[in-house]
Scaffold this active site. Structure first.
Site, PDB file in Angstrom:
ATOM      1  NE  ARG A 252      -2.186 -10.049   3.230  1.00 15.10           N
ATOM      2  CZ  ARG A 252      -1.916  -9.980   1.935  1.00 15.10           C
ATOM      3  NH1 ARG A 252      -2.728  -9.335   1.126  1.00 15.10           N
ATOM      4  NH2 ARG A 252      -0.846 -10.539   1.449  1.00 15.10           N
ATOM      5  CB  VAL A 253      -8.305  -4.036   3.014  1.00 20.14           C
ATOM      6  CG1 VAL A 253      -8.720  -5.178   2.092  1.00 20.14           C
ATOM      7  CG2 VAL A 253      -9.447  -3.061   3.187  1.00 20.14           C
ATOM      8  CB  VAL A 254     -10.014  -8.895   4.861  1.00 20.80           C
ATOM      9  CG1 VAL A 254     -10.955  -9.789   5.652  1.00 20.80           C
ATOM     10  CG2 VAL A 254     -10.475  -8.812   3.407  1.00 20.80           C
TER      11      VAL A 254
ATOM     12  CD  GLU B  49       9.266  -5.048 -11.914  1.00 23.32           C
ATOM     13  OE1 GLU B  49       9.337  -6.166 -12.469  1.00 23.32           O
ATOM     14  OE2 GLU B  49       8.845  -4.046 -12.518  1.00 23.32           O
TER      15      GLU B  49
ATOM     16  CD  GLN C 202      -9.139   2.148  -2.679  1.00 21.78           C
ATOM     17  OE1 GLN C 202      -9.976   3.030  -2.853  1.00 21.78           O
ATOM     18  NE2 GLN C 202      -8.329   2.161  -1.644  1.00 21.78           N
TER      19      GLN C 202
ATOM     20  N   PRO D 214      -3.106  -0.030  -6.538  1.00 27.75           N
ATOM     21  CG  PRO D 214      -2.511  -2.193  -7.160  1.00 27.75           C
ATOM     22  CD  PRO D 214      -2.465  -1.237  -6.016  1.00 27.75           C
TER      23      PRO D 214
ATOM     24  CE1 TYR E  58       4.634 -10.750  -2.795  1.00 27.71           C
ATOM     25  CE2 TYR E  58       2.882  -9.415  -3.727  1.00 27.71           C
ATOM     26  CZ  TYR E  58       3.320 -10.619  -3.209  1.00 27.71           C
ATOM     27  OH  TYR E  58       2.453 -11.683  -3.093  1.00 27.71           O
TER      28      TYR E  58
HETATM   29  N1  UDP Z   1      -6.995  -0.444   2.441  1.00 28.90           N
HETATM   30  C1  UDP Z   1      -7.803   0.454   3.129  1.00 28.90           C
HETATM   31  N2  UDP Z   1      -7.726   0.478   4.495  1.00 28.90           N
HETATM   32  C2  UDP Z   1      -6.926  -0.346   5.212  1.00 28.90           C
HETATM   33  C3  UDP Z   1      -6.106  -1.255   4.517  1.00 28.90           C
HETATM   34  C4  UDP Z   1      -6.157  -1.269   3.125  1.00 28.90           C
HETATM   35  O1  UDP Z   1      -8.576   1.206   2.521  1.00 28.90           O
HETATM   36  O2  UDP Z   1      -6.942  -0.244   6.456  1.00 28.90           O
HETATM   37  C5  UDP Z   1      -7.096  -0.500   0.983  1.00 28.90           C
HETATM   38  C6  UDP Z   1      -5.757  -0.383   0.238  1.00 28.90           C
HETATM   39  O3  UDP Z   1      -5.450   0.968  -0.001  1.00 28.90           O
HETATM   40  C7  UDP Z   1      -6.047  -1.157  -1.017  1.00 28.90           C
HETATM   41  C8  UDP Z   1      -7.034  -2.230  -0.583  1.00 28.90           C
HETATM   42  O4  UDP Z   1      -7.578  -1.782   0.646  1.00 28.90           O
HETATM   43  O5  UDP Z   1      -6.650  -0.335  -1.977  1.00 28.90           O
HETATM   44  C9  UDP Z   1      -6.406  -3.608  -0.380  1.00 28.90           C
HETATM   45  O6  UDP Z   1      -5.287  -3.454   0.448  1.00 28.90           O
HETATM   46  P1  UDP Z   1      -4.425  -4.675   0.991  1.00 28.90           P
HETATM   47  O7  UDP Z   1      -3.277  -4.101   1.772  1.00 28.90           O
HETATM   48  O8  UDP Z   1      -5.296  -5.637   1.700  1.00 28.90           O
HETATM   49  O9  UDP Z   1      -3.864  -5.450  -0.282  1.00 28.90           O
HETATM   50  P2  UDP Z   1      -3.477  -5.042  -1.805  1.00 28.90           P
HETATM   51  O10 UDP Z   1      -4.600  -5.559  -2.608  1.00 28.90           O
HETATM   52  O11 UDP Z   1      -3.350  -3.547  -1.939  1.00 28.90           O
HETATM   53  O12 UDP Z   1      -2.194  -5.741  -2.044  1.00 28.90           O
END
Ligand code: UDP
Length: 314
Positions: free
Chosen positions: A190-192, A151, A213, A276, A149
């Site tokens: 995704r986290v949200v 690169e 993070q 990250p 993604y």
């Molecule tokens: N993350 C988490 N729990 C989850 C999903 C994601 O702690 O169930 C963390 C993930 O490790 C990252 C951040 O949330 O640090 C954002 O993850 P996401 O996959 O939404 O997108 P990214 O910003 O990493 O592309």
């Protein structure tokens, strides 16, 4: 150029793309979407399918694109975009960002029209400076687990810059930082969406790593306005589009638990490779040159997203 513009959006069946379709249709523009539905969904386009100003083409941008009508704007969004999705579809992600970008640039050149690429904060990798201005070149693992993604988008930016320099194509690049809101794919990892659906179901909230993070979350309405302002602008430049309100993932989990009145517990699990540690956009440039600034607070945006997830999962 008249008032009614012809707009082509690749990836228009996705989360961000379908919101852009909605905005352009509401301006009475003619909108054509190209999407292979790999990660996008036709359901996102249902409100427009019968609209006479709307055309859907089921097509993969890695193939040569022929469009007979004149075009005013080409917006290239097509790509898997979540870590889960691009890990599942690494080769398609590479092709959408590389060959797909060249094909859409070629189309814009043939139509002598304006072009916009949605790039990503991932081009900064695991940044060593914060906030990240557009002038930062990034800290990216070129063959790591996110490289397909990161690169591909870096290649895409190079392609856009070359078409701009060599052919004087009217281009702009927007680097989107984490955006969220209604129409996000709920099982995309995704986290949200993970946190909201876990909180609603009373399941453990899975924090990857120790939750220190950071990310900076921008509500979709703000993101879409930023993209449109960049598209309309005459600046052939790169713009960060994101919300500088930076929070830790642990804070996000606590906020989601409190906004949903959930009884969920927090569970710490393994941090994925190359995740990250921080992300915060410097949006001075978009603010000055596009007069754009995000307006929706995290709390308001999360409440709208929670409502949407609740309606989508039952
Ligand atoms: N993350 C988490 N729990 C989850 C999903 C994601 O702690 O169930 C963390 C993930 O490790 C990252 C951040 O949330 O640090 C954002 O993850 P996401 O996959 O939404 O997108 P990214 O910003 O990493 O592309």
């Amino acid at each position: 150029m008249g008032n009614i513009l012809n707009v082509l959006i690749t990836g228009g069946a996705g989360f961000v793309g379908s919101h852009l379709v909605e905005r352009f249709i509401s301006k009475k523009y003619n909108v054509t979407v190209i999407d292979n539905l790999l990660t996008g969904s036709k359901k996102n386009l249902e409100p427009f399918l019968e609209n006479e100003n709307f055309t859907f083409i089921d097509f993969d941008v890695q193939n040569h694109i022929e469009i007979s009508q004149d075009l005013d704007y080409v917006l290239h969004l097509a790509s898997a975009a979540s870590p889960k999705a691009y890990t599942q579809h690494p080769i398609n992600t590479l092709k959408a960002g590389s060959i797909g970008t060249i094909n859409t640039l070629g189309l814009a050149k043939a139509k002598s029209c304006k072009y916009l690429l949605t790039s990503t904060s991932e081009v900064y990798g695991d940044p060593q400076i914060s906030p990240q201005p557009e002038t930062y070149w990034g800290n990216v693992n070129p063959n790591g687990v996110r490289s397909m993604y990161d690169e591909a988008k870096r290649f895409a930016e190079a392609a856009v810059a070359s078409y701009n320099r060599i052919y004087n194509l009217d281009t702009r690049i927007v680097r989107l930082f984490n955006t969220y809101g209604p129409k996000m794919k709920i099982n995309d990892g995704r986290v949200v969406t993970n946190f909201i659906s876990q909180a609603i179901k009373g399941e453990d909230i899975t924090i990857y790593g120790n939750g220190n993070q950071t990310r900076s979350f921008c509500f979709i309405d703000d993101t879409v306005l930023g993209i449109i302002k960049a598209m309309e602008s005459d600046s052939s430049e790169v713009f960060n589009i994101g919300n500088p309100n930076e929070i830790t993932i642990l804070q996000l989990a606590e906020k989601v638990i409190s906004l949903t009145n959930s009884k969920s517990a927090i569970k710490f699990v393994k941090l994925p490779e190359d995740d990250p540690m921080q992300r915060k956009p410097d949006i001075t440039k978009a603010n000055k040159k596009l007069n754009w600034f995000p307006e929706v607070s995290l709390e308001d945006g999360l409440l709208k997203t929670i409502e949407w997830v609740e309606n989508s999962i039952d």
